[in-house]
Structures are given as structure tokens and as C-alpha cells.
Write a protein that holds these residues in place. Structure first.
Motif, PDB file in Angstrom:
ATOM      1  N   ILE A  82       0.833  -1.192   0.000  1.00  9.51           N
ATOM      2  CA  ILE A  82       0.000   0.000   0.000  1.00  9.51           C
ATOM      3  C   ILE A  82       0.880   1.260   0.000  1.00  9.51           C
ATOM      4  N   CYS A  83       0.399   2.294  -0.648  1.00  5.02           N
ATOM      5  CA  CYS A  83       1.088   3.589  -0.770  1.00  5.02           C
ATOM      6  C   CYS A  83       2.333   3.509  -1.656  1.00  5.02           C
ATOM      7  N   ASP A  84       2.468   2.435  -2.418  1.00  7.10           N
ATOM      8  CA  ASP A  84       3.612   2.301  -3.311  1.00  7.10           C
ATOM      9  C   ASP A  84       3.088   1.983  -4.708  1.00  7.10           C
ATOM     10  N   GLY A  85       3.226   2.906  -5.619  1.00  9.85           N
ATOM     11  CA  GLY A  85       2.723   2.719  -6.973  1.00  9.85           C
ATOM     12  C   GLY A  85       3.787   2.356  -7.970  1.00  9.85           C
TER      13      GLY A  85
ATOM     14  N   HIS B  22      -0.229  -1.315  -4.540  1.00  9.00           N
ATOM     15  CA  HIS B  22      -1.077  -0.649  -3.551  1.00  9.00           C
ATOM     16  C   HIS B  22      -1.928  -1.677  -2.803  1.00  9.00           C
ATOM     17  N   ARG B  23      -1.290  -2.729  -2.303  1.00  9.55           N
ATOM     18  CA  ARG B  23      -2.008  -3.816  -1.649  1.00  9.55           C
ATOM     19  C   ARG B  23      -1.757  -3.850  -0.143  1.00  9.55           C
ATOM     20  N   TYR B  24      -2.819  -4.077   0.594  1.00 10.39           N
ATOM     21  CA  TYR B  24      -2.741  -4.201   2.045  1.00 10.39           C
ATOM     22  C   TYR B  24      -2.149  -5.558   2.436  1.00 10.39           C
ATOM     23  N   VAL B  25      -1.661  -5.630   3.669  1.00  9.00           N
ATOM     24  CA  VAL B  25      -1.119  -6.883   4.179  1.00  9.00           C
ATOM     25  C   VAL B  25      -2.174  -7.984   4.128  1.00  9.00           C
TER      26      VAL B  25
ATOM     27  N   TYR C 218       9.399   0.271  -2.439  1.00 13.65           N
ATOM     28  CA  TYR C 218      10.261   1.424  -2.701  1.00 13.65           C
ATOM     29  C   TYR C 218       9.838   2.664  -1.910  1.00 13.65           C
ATOM     30  N   ASN C 219       8.830   2.549  -1.067  1.00 13.56           N
ATOM     31  CA  ASN C 219       8.274   3.732  -0.418  1.00 13.56           C
ATOM     32  C   ASN C 219       8.570   3.842   1.066  1.00 13.56           C
ATOM     33  N   GLY C 220       9.409   2.958   1.598  1.00 14.26           N
ATOM     34  CA  GLY C 220       9.660   2.994   3.034  1.00 14.26           C
ATOM     35  C   GLY C 220       8.596   2.229   3.802  1.00 14.26           C
TER      36      GLY C 220
ATOM     37  N   HIS D 216       9.062  -0.570   5.099  1.00 10.98           N
ATOM     38  CA  HIS D 216       9.207  -1.969   4.742  1.00 10.98           C
ATOM     39  C   HIS D 216       9.446  -2.874   5.947  1.00 10.98           C
ATOM     40  N   VAL D 217      10.153  -2.396   6.956  1.00 10.18           N
ATOM     41  CA  VAL D 217      10.450  -3.252   8.104  1.00 10.18           C
ATOM     42  C   VAL D 217       9.156  -3.743   8.749  1.00 10.18           C
ATOM     43  N   GLU D 218       8.245  -2.823   9.013  1.00  8.39           N
ATOM     44  CA  GLU D 218       6.986  -3.186   9.657  1.00  8.39           C
ATOM     45  C   GLU D 218       6.063  -3.931   8.699  1.00  8.39           C
ATOM     46  N   PHE D 219       6.057  -3.528   7.437  1.00  6.43           N
ATOM     47  CA  PHE D 219       5.139  -4.151   6.474  1.00  6.43           C
ATOM     48  C   PHE D 219       5.488  -5.625   6.265  1.00  6.43           C
ATOM     49  N   PHE D 220       6.745  -5.894   5.966  1.00  6.62           N
ATOM     50  CA  PHE D 220       7.175  -7.273   5.747  1.00  6.62           C
ATOM     51  C   PHE D 220       6.935  -8.112   7.006  1.00  6.62           C
ATOM     52  N   ALA D 221       7.265  -7.552   8.170  1.00 10.87           N
ATOM     53  CA  ALA D 221       7.098  -8.286   9.423  1.00 10.87           C
ATOM     54  C   ALA D 221       5.632  -8.606   9.692  1.00 10.87           C
ATOM     55  N   GLU D 222       4.750  -7.682   9.309  1.00  9.56           N
ATOM     56  CA  GLU D 222       3.318  -7.919   9.515  1.00  9.56           C
ATOM     57  C   GLU D 222       2.801  -9.024   8.588  1.00  9.56           C
TER      58      GLU D 222
END
Length: 380
Positions: free
Chosen positions: A17-20, A45-48, A68-70, A72-78
Motif C-alpha cells: 500500500i502507498c507504493d505505486g 497498492h495492496r494491504y497486508v 520502494y516507499n519505506g 518496509h520493516v513493519e510491512f514485511f514483518a506484519e
């Protein structure tokens, strides 16, 4: 010597999400496909939750995320956390982000369960080799308490069983009398808008009955031993819902719009408690008759107004057997003439066939409403 054929590795790729930025993932997808990997592309632009749901339903070996939008640490971990919560601990998570993900970030992400991070300068060959070496074999002993997880694994077993037969035998057609689902088949040429139309119908199914569950079996082309881009999920918006089970399936060399495993997979889905099961074929040609032997309860042929001269209509055999003919994209210039020509063609069949004009991309399109009324009758 074993007669078993090496089965394709299935992975899912997505952009958070927030990355196009989808150019990098599209390039990587293409390279994976060229090396025999089946790629389920979820889009950007996809949610976890969307990523995890899709990965489970598709029973993939791994999820590849391009970020590419930052964040990433929390997104990947989630993503890892939700996979574990749903019992899908054997689905790995890998990804990259050019220079966005630092080496310190990567170490923290691996500590949180991410399998691998690729940095700027990593070759496509290196990525392909990693996927093929690490995700070919999977742990088969995962728990199946999650309903979608158990169903997805059974579908994989059916597809793999067909793939390992030297001469795939013809499957016995599902027993319609004992189905718990109404099965609707959608076919038509590529570019007619089948996926968008199905997604709009799914929205109406979900809104009509807040308890209903829908399954979608979506086909994309591939040849034996090669990869495939299973990309229908990328254009699905309304179908990103926990009451929708969607499975992408490659044709793996079978002509006609379906897969060697379609009948077996359909038989399972039609007896798994869904209110509706929707089958979408690959883009088909004039000669295609994909839904034979009472495979579906209702057939829908989706056409584009720009099919060419009127003579072409005489060559489309599905016009003789379809229950409903949808002329989509009727905002195009030739739509009025097309509707008239197709209607005349259908009168020659002397059957109770319906013709519907739609603009599936338009929100609340009255034509889609009319189509929904035709196919939502529960009589089987």
C-alpha cells in the motif's frame, strides 16, 4: 526412471500500500515466468491482509514483495506475522527495494522472519536461482485448521496429481444433483472484460446476502514445463474479501480455455459450501467450447463490440450454446450495430438465450445489474 514431471513453483508477488512503483516487479515477474515459475501477481497498492489472503488461497511457496516507499520493516514483518497467525508458516517471504532497504533494515527484517532481501545490483539470474533452489520443496506437514488453507492445499494436490500423470485421464464430471453451489462459466475472447465483469458481479453477490460465499476459478494460459503469469487478481477490487475464495490456475498446455485439472478442482469447490462458483476461462477463439459435459449450470459468453465483420459471428460456436451473451464495452462506437447483429444471430438458434449490454468498468452499471438478476436465480 520416474515418469513424474517437475511441477512448477508457485509464488505470489505484490507491491505494498502507498507504493505505486510496479515497473520493477513487472520486470522480475517476466524473468520468473521465463524460467518456468508460475507467478500470481496481486498488483500494487495492496494491504497486508490482501497479500496474506491471496497467498493462502493460491497455496504459493513464497511471497515476493517489491517496496520502494519505506515502511518496509513493519510491512514485511506484519505479512510474516499474519501468515503465522493463520497457520501458513511454510509460506516464505522475500523481497527487495533497490536502495530503499538498507543492510541494517534487512538484518532486522530477517530477525522478524523475512527469508531473504535482495539489494540494488542483484542480478535477475541470482533472484531466479534463489527462488528455484529454496522454494522447490515445501513442508507438507503444516496444520490445516484454517478453512481456506485446507481447501487451497487440496486444490494443489488435485492439480499436481494431473500434472504427474503421463496421460491425464478424463475426469468424471461433477454430480450436479449433489452440488451445494451454483456454477457459472464465463468465457470469451481476450480483452472483452471478463475479469472486470466478474468482479462487479461479486460486489453485487456480497451486497445481496451478507452471509454468502463465492469461489472463483480463474484460468491463464501456459504451456507444459513453462511458467505463467496468473494476473487476474491484479484487476480484482471487490473480490478482495474474506467471503471470496479465488484460485488462479494455469492451463499447462491444454487448449480450449481450461486446465487438465479444472473438472477435479471444480468438483471440490462445488461441494465446499460456496453459494456460487464462477469459472473464468482464458481468452478463447471462435472454435472454443470449454464448458462441456454439464461442467457448469449456466454459461456466459462475454464479447467485445469490435469482433469484425458480421460474418465472424457465424464462426463463433459459443453463440450456439451460451445461455447468456454479454456485449461488454457498449460505450464503444460500434456497440449498437454489434448488439443488433448478435441478436439476429441468436434468433437463428431458436433457444431461450439472453443478450445483455454492459459497461463493466462503470460503477453501478444498469447492464451489470440486469446480468446479475439473470444469474443470481438459485434454480440449478
Amino acid at each position: 526412471m520416474s515418469n513424474e514431471m517437475a511441477l512448477p513453483i508457485r509464488i505470489l508477488t505484490a507491491v505494498p500500500i502507498c507504493d505505486g512503483h510496479d515497473s520493477a516487479i513487472n520486470t522480475i515477474n517476466l524473468e520468473f515466468i521465463r524460467h518456468g515459475i508460475e507467478v500470481v501477481y496481486l498488483g500494487f497498492h495492496r494491504y497486508v491482509g490482501d497479500i496474506v489472503r491471496a497467498a493462502i488461497q493460491e497455496d504459493v511457496a513464497a511471497i515476493g514483495i517489491s517496496s520502494y516507499n519505506g515502511g518496509h520493516v513493519e510491512f514485511f514483518a506484519e505479512v510474516v506475522r499474519q501468515l503465522c497467525k493463520k497457520g501458513a508458516t511454510d509460506i516464505a517471504v522475500f523481497g527487495g527495494g533497490g536502495g530503499t532497504i538498507t543492510h541494517d533494515d534487512a538484518r532486522e527484517m530477517k530477525r522478524r522472519g523475512v527469508d531473504q532481501i535482495f539489494f540494488a545490483g542483484t542480478s535477475l539470474t541470482e533472484m531466479v536461482d534463489y527462488v528455484k533452489n529454496h522454494y522447490r520443496k515445501r513442508n507438507k506437514d503444516r496444520p490445516n485448521s484454517n478453512r481456506d488453507l485446507a481447501l487451497a492445499r487440496r486444490l494443489t494436490e488435485l492439480e499436481d496429481a494431473v500434472g504427474n500423470r503421463p496421460r491425464p485421464r478424463k475426469h468424471r464430471t461433477s454430480n450436479i444433483k449433489h452440488r451445494t453451489s451454483k456454477v457459472i462459466g464465463f468465457t470469451g475472447p481476450g480483452g472483452a472484460g471478463k475479469t472486470t465483469l466478474i468482479d462487479e458481479l461479486v460486489l453485487r453477490f456480497l451486497n445481496q446476502d451478507r452471509q454468502s460465499r463465492i469461489a472463483i476459478l480463474s484460468h491463464d494460459p501456459s504451456v507444459i514445463g513453462e511458467g505463467a503469469l496468473l494476473g487476474d487478481r491484479a484487476t480484482m477490487v471487490n473480490s478482495q474479501n474474506d467471503r471470496v475464495f479465488m484460485r488462479s490456475i494455469a492451463t499447462r498446455g491444454q487448449a480450449g480455455g481450461l486446465s487438465p485439472a479444472t473438472e477435479s478442482c471444480l468438483n471440490l469447490l462445488a461441494h465446499s459450501g460456496f453459494d456460487y462458483v464462477i469459472i473464468e476461462t482464458v481468452g478463447t477463439g471462435q472454435e472454443a467450447l470449454p464448458f462441456r459435459n454439464q461442467l457448469v449450470d449456466q454459461t456466459v459468453l462475454v464479447m467485445n463490440p469490435d469482433y469484425g465483420a458480421r460474418l465472424q459471428l457465424q464462426k463463433i460456436v459459443m453463440l450456439d450454446v451460451a445461455d447468456i451473451v454479454v456485449v461488454n464495452k457498449t460505450d464503444l462506437e460500434r456497440a449498437k450495430a454489434a448488439l443488433s447483429e448478435i441478436e439476429q444471430r441468436l434468433t437463428q438458434n431458436k433457444r431461450n438465450q439472453q443478450i445483455v449490454a454492459t459497461i463493466a468498468k462503470r460503477h453501478r452499471d444498469p447492464g451489470v445489474d440486469g446480468l446479475f438478476s439473470l444469474i443470481s436465480q438459485r434454480e440449478l
